[in-house]
Design a protein around this motif. Structure first.
Motif, PDB file in Angstrom:
ATOM      1  N   GLN A 144       0.828  -1.205   0.000  1.00  0.00           N
ATOM      2  CA  GLN A 144       0.000   0.000   0.000  1.00  0.00           C
ATOM      3  C   GLN A 144       0.863   1.256   0.000  1.00  0.00           C
ATOM      4  O   GLN A 144       0.571   2.225  -0.706  1.00  0.00           O
ATOM      5  CB  GLN A 144      -0.929  -0.003   1.216  1.00  0.00           C
ATOM      6  N   ALA A 166       2.363   1.835  -3.357  1.00  0.00           N
ATOM      7  CA  ALA A 166       1.404   2.153  -4.415  1.00  0.00           C
ATOM      8  C   ALA A 166       1.162   3.647  -4.546  1.00  0.00           C
ATOM      9  O   ALA A 166       0.643   4.114  -5.567  1.00  0.00           O
ATOM     10  CB  ALA A 166       0.077   1.443  -4.154  1.00  0.00           C
ATOM     11  N   LEU A 188      -1.527   7.857  -7.034  1.00  0.00           N
ATOM     12  CA  LEU A 188      -1.093   6.490  -7.274  1.00  0.00           C
ATOM     13  C   LEU A 188       0.185   6.529  -8.104  1.00  0.00           C
ATOM     14  O   LEU A 188       0.275   7.267  -9.091  1.00  0.00           O
ATOM     15  CB  LEU A 188      -2.174   5.697  -8.011  1.00  0.00           C
ATOM     16  N   SER A 199      -5.129   9.343 -10.167  1.00  0.00           N
ATOM     17  CA  SER A 199      -5.314   7.894 -10.004  1.00  0.00           C
ATOM     18  C   SER A 199      -4.301   7.087 -10.807  1.00  0.00           C
ATOM     19  O   SER A 199      -4.410   5.859 -10.885  1.00  0.00           O
ATOM     20  CB  SER A 199      -6.732   7.489 -10.416  1.00  0.00           C
ATOM     21  N   PRO A 248      -1.608   2.861 -13.103  1.00  0.00           N
ATOM     22  CA  PRO A 248      -1.068   2.695 -11.750  1.00  0.00           C
ATOM     23  C   PRO A 248      -0.100   1.513 -11.709  1.00  0.00           C
ATOM     24  O   PRO A 248      -0.410   0.432 -12.221  1.00  0.00           O
ATOM     25  CB  PRO A 248      -2.308   2.424 -10.904  1.00  0.00           C
ATOM     26  N   ALA A 274       0.531  -0.338  -9.363  1.00  0.00           N
ATOM     27  CA  ALA A 274      -0.064  -1.442  -8.605  1.00  0.00           C
ATOM     28  C   ALA A 274      -0.830  -2.408  -9.502  1.00  0.00           C
ATOM     29  O   ALA A 274      -1.068  -3.555  -9.118  1.00  0.00           O
ATOM     30  CB  ALA A 274      -0.987  -0.901  -7.517  1.00  0.00           C
ATOM     31  N   LEU A 275      -1.235  -1.962 -10.696  1.00  0.00           N
ATOM     32  CA  LEU A 275      -1.999  -2.821 -11.603  1.00  0.00           C
ATOM     33  C   LEU A 275      -1.102  -3.601 -12.559  1.00  0.00           C
ATOM     34  O   LEU A 275      -1.595  -4.377 -13.369  1.00  0.00           O
ATOM     35  CB  LEU A 275      -2.986  -1.984 -12.426  1.00  0.00           C
ATOM     36  N   PHE A 316     -10.846  -0.489 -14.213  1.00  0.00           N
ATOM     37  CA  PHE A 316     -10.340   0.477 -13.251  1.00  0.00           C
ATOM     38  C   PHE A 316     -10.728   1.896 -13.664  1.00  0.00           C
ATOM     39  O   PHE A 316     -11.206   2.693 -12.841  1.00  0.00           O
ATOM     40  CB  PHE A 316      -8.817   0.369 -13.133  1.00  0.00           C
ATOM     41  N   LEU A 353      -7.486   3.804  -0.910  1.00  0.00           N
ATOM     42  CA  LEU A 353      -7.142   3.325  -2.244  1.00  0.00           C
ATOM     43  C   LEU A 353      -8.390   2.873  -2.988  1.00  0.00           C
ATOM     44  O   LEU A 353      -9.324   2.335  -2.391  1.00  0.00           O
ATOM     45  CB  LEU A 353      -6.154   2.157  -2.142  1.00  0.00           C
ATOM     46  N   VAL A 380      -7.561  -1.469  -6.863  1.00  0.00           N
ATOM     47  CA  VAL A 380      -6.196  -1.515  -6.351  1.00  0.00           C
ATOM     48  C   VAL A 380      -6.143  -2.279  -5.039  1.00  0.00           C
ATOM     49  O   VAL A 380      -5.251  -3.114  -4.812  1.00  0.00           O
ATOM     50  CB  VAL A 380      -5.630  -0.091  -6.175  1.00  0.00           C
TER      51      VAL A 380
END
Length: 290
Positions: free
Chosen positions: A101, A104, A114, A145, A171, A173-174, A200, A218, A222
């Motif tokens: 987290q 991210a 993000l 984002s 992002p 994180a994706l 997303f 978040l 995510v």
């Protein structure tokens, strides 16, 4: 009788084995016959009234691993000690989740956003005519984002989808395996799940339409990905840990914002029984508990 199922206190700063300890607990009989309430034992009442905080976890003295599933610890108290078990999978999953987290999100010009990863060449997404019209109004919010895009205006010689968006950044994180990315790294569209990216963007558009702003908490997509990633690569039951590894895991857990549960809500800590001041020191030592 066993204590009621644990809950997380609303403040998220403490954990209680039960929110409000009941004076008694009914017996569940297969026949359906009501045999009346069963009084909780004094120890069950005591456990039910206990409150755990981050400081409590930091004060734990590690005994060692139990059954390659739990970490046995002592919690010193004024008159005695409490034997506490730490779920090694739930604990490591929580540690991993909070690190994911933190990774991210990045601070850009004083604003939390993000963390973004460039896509080269751009990922082409087919979109509807309504989305084509709405996306320009959400450009700044989507940038927060982690999404940057351009719209492809179909011309007379256009052979692609009638309406399309070229996604230049997503992002981090994706991105599968995003932990291996370095600042400035780029990913190829083939590394991305186009359906996830499209959903997303769609979810963020819906959130903006309902007045949502920023990235804390978040976005749902995510959170779900990070929860899954934290669980998948966390220490599992059956994984052998040395005494030093047990200690490092408990120390890291005590530094978490919410150390009392895993990414999916499973409690990471469970008080078991009370030990006298005379019995507790005999358990302390460098070897694992068998």
């Amino acid at each position: 009788a066993p204590a009621p199922a644990p809950v997380i206190a609303p403040s998220t700063t403490e954990y209680r084995p039960t929110a409000t300890p009941p004076p008694s607990q009914p017996i569940a009989c297969p026949s359906g016959e009501d045999r009346g309430p069963v009084e909780l034992s004094p120890l069950s009442r005591e456990i039910a009234s206990m409150r755990f905080t981050r400081a409590t976890i930091a004060a734990l003295q590690v005994l060692g691993q139990v059954d390659r599933k739990f970490i046995a610890c002592l919690l010193p108290r004024d008159e005695d000690s409490m034997l506490v078990l730490i779920d090694q999978h739930a604990a490591h999953e929580r540690i991993r989740l909070e690190r994911l987290q933190a990774d991210a999100v990045a601070l850009v010009e004083g604003e939390q956003r993000l963390r973004m990863c460039q896509v080269s060449p751009p990922l082409e997404l087919a979109i509807t005519d309504v989305e084509f019209a709405q996306l320009p109004t959400a450009r700044a919010s989507l940038a927060v984002s982690g999404v940057r895009f351009t719209l492809d205006h179909p011309g007379s010689d256009w052979t692609g989808p009638r309406f399309a968006a070229s996604v230049h950044a997503v992002p981090a994180a994706l991105v599968p395996g995003e932990a291996d990315l370095y600042p400035g790294d780029k990913v190829h569209p083939s590394q991305l799940d186009a359906t996830t990216i499209y959903q997303f963007i769609k979810d963020e558009m819906d959130r903006f339409a309902q007045g949502g702003r920023g990235v804390i908490p978040l976005p749902h997509t995510v959170r779900e990905i990070l929860n899954s990633r934290a669980c998948r690569y966390a220490i599992k039951f059956g994984h052998t840990l040395t005494h030093e590894q047990c200690g490092a895991l408990v120390t890291a857990l005590a530094q978490c914002n919410l150390p009392f549960q895993c990414a999916h809500g499973r409690p990471s800590v469970a008080p078991l029984l009370r030990l006298s001041r005379e019995a507790a020191p005999a358990l302390l030592g460098p070897t694992a508990v068998s």
